[in-house]
Design an enzyme around this catalytic site. Structure first.
Site, PDB file in Angstrom:
ATOM      1  N   GLY A   1       0.777  -1.288  -0.065  1.00 66.34           N
ATOM      2  CA  GLY A   1       0.213   0.043  -0.072  1.00 66.34           C
ATOM      3  C   GLY A   1       0.996   1.208   0.233  1.00 66.34           C
ATOM      4  O   GLY A   1       2.128   1.313  -0.185  1.00 66.34           O
ATOM      5  N   ARG A   2       0.060   2.280   0.298  1.00 70.55           N
ATOM      6  CA  ARG A   2       0.984   3.870   0.131  1.00 70.55           C
ATOM      7  C   ARG A   2       0.776   4.358   1.397  1.00 70.55           C
ATOM      8  O   ARG A   2       1.143   3.756   2.460  1.00 70.55           O
ATOM      9  CB  ARG A   2      -0.029   4.439  -0.979  1.00 70.55           C
ATOM     10  CG  ARG A   2       0.297   3.739  -2.544  1.00 70.55           C
ATOM     11  CD  ARG A   2      -0.640   4.276  -3.164  1.00 70.55           C
ATOM     12  NE  ARG A   2      -0.273   5.356  -4.038  1.00 70.55           N
ATOM     13  CZ  ARG A   2      -0.530   5.556  -5.567  1.00 70.55           C
ATOM     14  NH1 ARG A   2      -1.690   4.746  -5.869  1.00 70.55           N
ATOM     15  NH2 ARG A   2       0.059   6.563  -6.001  1.00 70.55           N
ATOM     16  N   TYR A   3       0.529   5.646   1.604  1.00 65.92           N
ATOM     17  CA  TYR A   3       0.643   6.337   2.963  1.00 65.92           C
ATOM     18  C   TYR A   3      -0.549   6.088   3.695  1.00 65.92           C
ATOM     19  O   TYR A   3      -1.917   6.228   3.061  1.00 65.92           O
ATOM     20  CB  TYR A   3       0.825   7.794   2.946  1.00 65.92           C
ATOM     21  CG  TYR A   3       2.248   8.246   2.355  1.00 65.92           C
ATOM     22  CD1 TYR A   3       3.311   8.045   3.233  1.00 65.92           C
ATOM     23  CD2 TYR A   3       2.672   8.711   1.059  1.00 65.92           C
ATOM     24  CE1 TYR A   3       4.700   8.363   2.780  1.00 65.92           C
ATOM     25  CE2 TYR A   3       3.874   9.022   0.784  1.00 65.92           C
ATOM     26  CZ  TYR A   3       4.875   8.911   1.610  1.00 65.92           C
ATOM     27  OH  TYR A   3       6.101   9.161   1.334  1.00 65.92           O
TER      28      TYR A   3
ATOM     29  N   TYR B   1      -2.512   7.219   7.694  1.00 63.24           N
ATOM     30  CA  TYR B   1      -2.603   7.776   8.993  1.00 63.24           C
ATOM     31  C   TYR B   1      -2.934   6.897  10.125  1.00 63.24           C
ATOM     32  O   TYR B   1      -4.006   6.378  10.167  1.00 63.24           O
ATOM     33  CB  TYR B   1      -3.191   9.300   8.896  1.00 63.24           C
ATOM     34  CG  TYR B   1      -3.513   9.762  10.285  1.00 63.24           C
ATOM     35  CD1 TYR B   1      -2.521  10.276  11.384  1.00 63.24           C
ATOM     36  CD2 TYR B   1      -4.761   9.441  11.309  1.00 63.24           C
ATOM     37  CE1 TYR B   1      -2.718  10.921  12.360  1.00 63.24           C
ATOM     38  CE2 TYR B   1      -4.711  10.120  12.500  1.00 63.24           C
ATOM     39  CZ  TYR B   1      -3.712  10.527  13.085  1.00 63.24           C
ATOM     40  OH  TYR B   1      -4.081  11.070  14.405  1.00 63.24           O
ATOM     41  N   HIS B   2      -2.383   6.918  11.032  1.00 63.37           N
ATOM     42  CA  HIS B   2      -2.683   6.246  12.358  1.00 63.37           C
ATOM     43  C   HIS B   2      -2.660   7.134  13.706  1.00 63.37           C
ATOM     44  O   HIS B   2      -1.820   8.002  13.603  1.00 63.37           O
ATOM     45  CB  HIS B   2      -1.801   5.052  12.784  1.00 63.37           C
ATOM     46  CG  HIS B   2      -2.124   3.859  11.872  1.00 63.37           C
ATOM     47  ND1 HIS B   2      -2.915   3.449  11.230  1.00 63.37           N
ATOM     48  CD2 HIS B   2      -0.895   3.192  11.300  1.00 63.37           C
ATOM     49  CE1 HIS B   2      -2.737   2.700  10.283  1.00 63.37           C
ATOM     50  NE2 HIS B   2      -1.357   2.096  10.474  1.00 63.37           N
TER      51      HIS B   2
ATOM     52  N   ILE C   1      -7.024  -1.192   5.000  1.00 59.97           N
ATOM     53  CA  ILE C   1      -6.180  -2.491   4.981  1.00 59.97           C
ATOM     54  C   ILE C   1      -4.936  -2.489   4.463  1.00 59.97           C
ATOM     55  O   ILE C   1      -4.831  -1.886   3.312  1.00 59.97           O
ATOM     56  CB  ILE C   1      -7.046  -3.569   3.992  1.00 59.97           C
ATOM     57  CG1 ILE C   1      -8.705  -3.776   4.559  1.00 59.97           C
ATOM     58  CG2 ILE C   1      -6.595  -4.884   4.124  1.00 59.97           C
ATOM     59  CD1 ILE C   1      -8.973  -4.348   5.860  1.00 59.97           C
TER      60      ILE C   1
ATOM     61  N   CYS D   1      -4.211   6.360   1.140  1.00 62.43           N
ATOM     62  CA  CYS D   1      -3.657   5.305   0.150  1.00 62.43           C
ATOM     63  C   CYS D   1      -3.911   5.514  -1.201  1.00 62.43           C
ATOM     64  O   CYS D   1      -3.990   4.723  -2.151  1.00 62.43           O
ATOM     65  CB  CYS D   1      -4.962   4.129   0.561  1.00 62.43           C
ATOM     66  SG  CYS D   1      -4.996   3.642   2.048  1.00 62.43           S
TER      67      CYS D   1
END
Length: 223
Positions: free
Chosen positions: A77-79, A81-82, A148, A178
């Site tokens: 996947g890409r970027y 945020y959490h 995901i 994403c």
């Protein structure tokens, strides 16, 4: 809190926030231990302090405002945020014992999250060509409520999913989530379905049997 989800799968639910790098180290260590038969499989529920994570397909142009630490995650996947208010599920399962089908695994994780959110009053779905878990936002448009991202090493899975319970949605504007910029991001609280991490975890746990059964291959009906 650590206990058993099944005879072979441990369930761990954290109340305190776990820094992303620390979680990544623990996840990699557990992956090795599972692969070597030295530890049980694990579903790990937690939250992180604010962080942007870069997957293997991350495009630097999609990092718009790196106001938080940026960590290379090693997952697909890409970027993403959490941060606080977002519940993370890290899933470490041995696919050698569960069909050796990565596509089935991802499909089953999506189904597990979608069913759980449905139980909590939020109708969600997959959207062909767009990564993530999707729902209808307050303005009537589609928006992402969950992400995901997985990695499989020595046939043992790592990473998993995130669901927006009640994060600060402005934190997502530092990236193109994403790689999808034409749709917004939403949360359970924004949609009027506020819930606690404990309630979400319990709803997810109630659906865990269906998720694990789907990995048998017999019930993994891919579209």
């Amino acid at each position: 809190m650590d206990d058993l989800l099944t005879d072979s799968v441990e369930w761990r639910a954290e109340k305190a926030r776990v820094p992303y790098r620390e979680a990544l180290e623990q996840m990699e260590a557990r992956n090795r231990a599972i692969a070597e038969g030295e530890a049980p499989e694990l579903v790990w529920m937690l939250e992180h302090p604010p962080v942007y994570t870069a997957g293997t397909s991350a495009d630097g142009a999609e990092l718009l405002d790196p106001r938080f630490e940026v960590v290379e995650a090693g997952r697909g996947g890409r970027y993403t945020y959490h941060g606080p208010g977002q519940r993370i599920g890290y899933i470490m399962l041995d696919l050698k014992e569960r069909g050796r089908d990565v596509r089935c695994f991802v499909h089953s994780v999506e189904g597990w999250v979608i069913a759980t959110l449905g139980d909590l009053g939020v109708e969600c779905w997959r959207s062909e060509g767009r990564i993530g878990i999707w729902t209808r936002d307050v303005d009537g448009r589609e928006a992402k409520i969950g992400a995901i991202g997985v990695r499989v090493r020595r046939w043992v899975t790592m990473h998993g999913f995130s669901v927006n319970l009640d994060p600060d949605l402005s934190h997502f504007t530092g990236i193109v989530p994403c790689g999808i910029d034409e749709f917004g991001v939403t949360s359970m609280a924004r949609l009027g379905h506020a819930t606690t991490p404990e309630a979400f975890d319990e709803a997810l746990r109630q659906r865990a049997g269906d998720f694990l059964a789907a990995l048998s291959g017999k019930e993994c009906a891919l579209p």
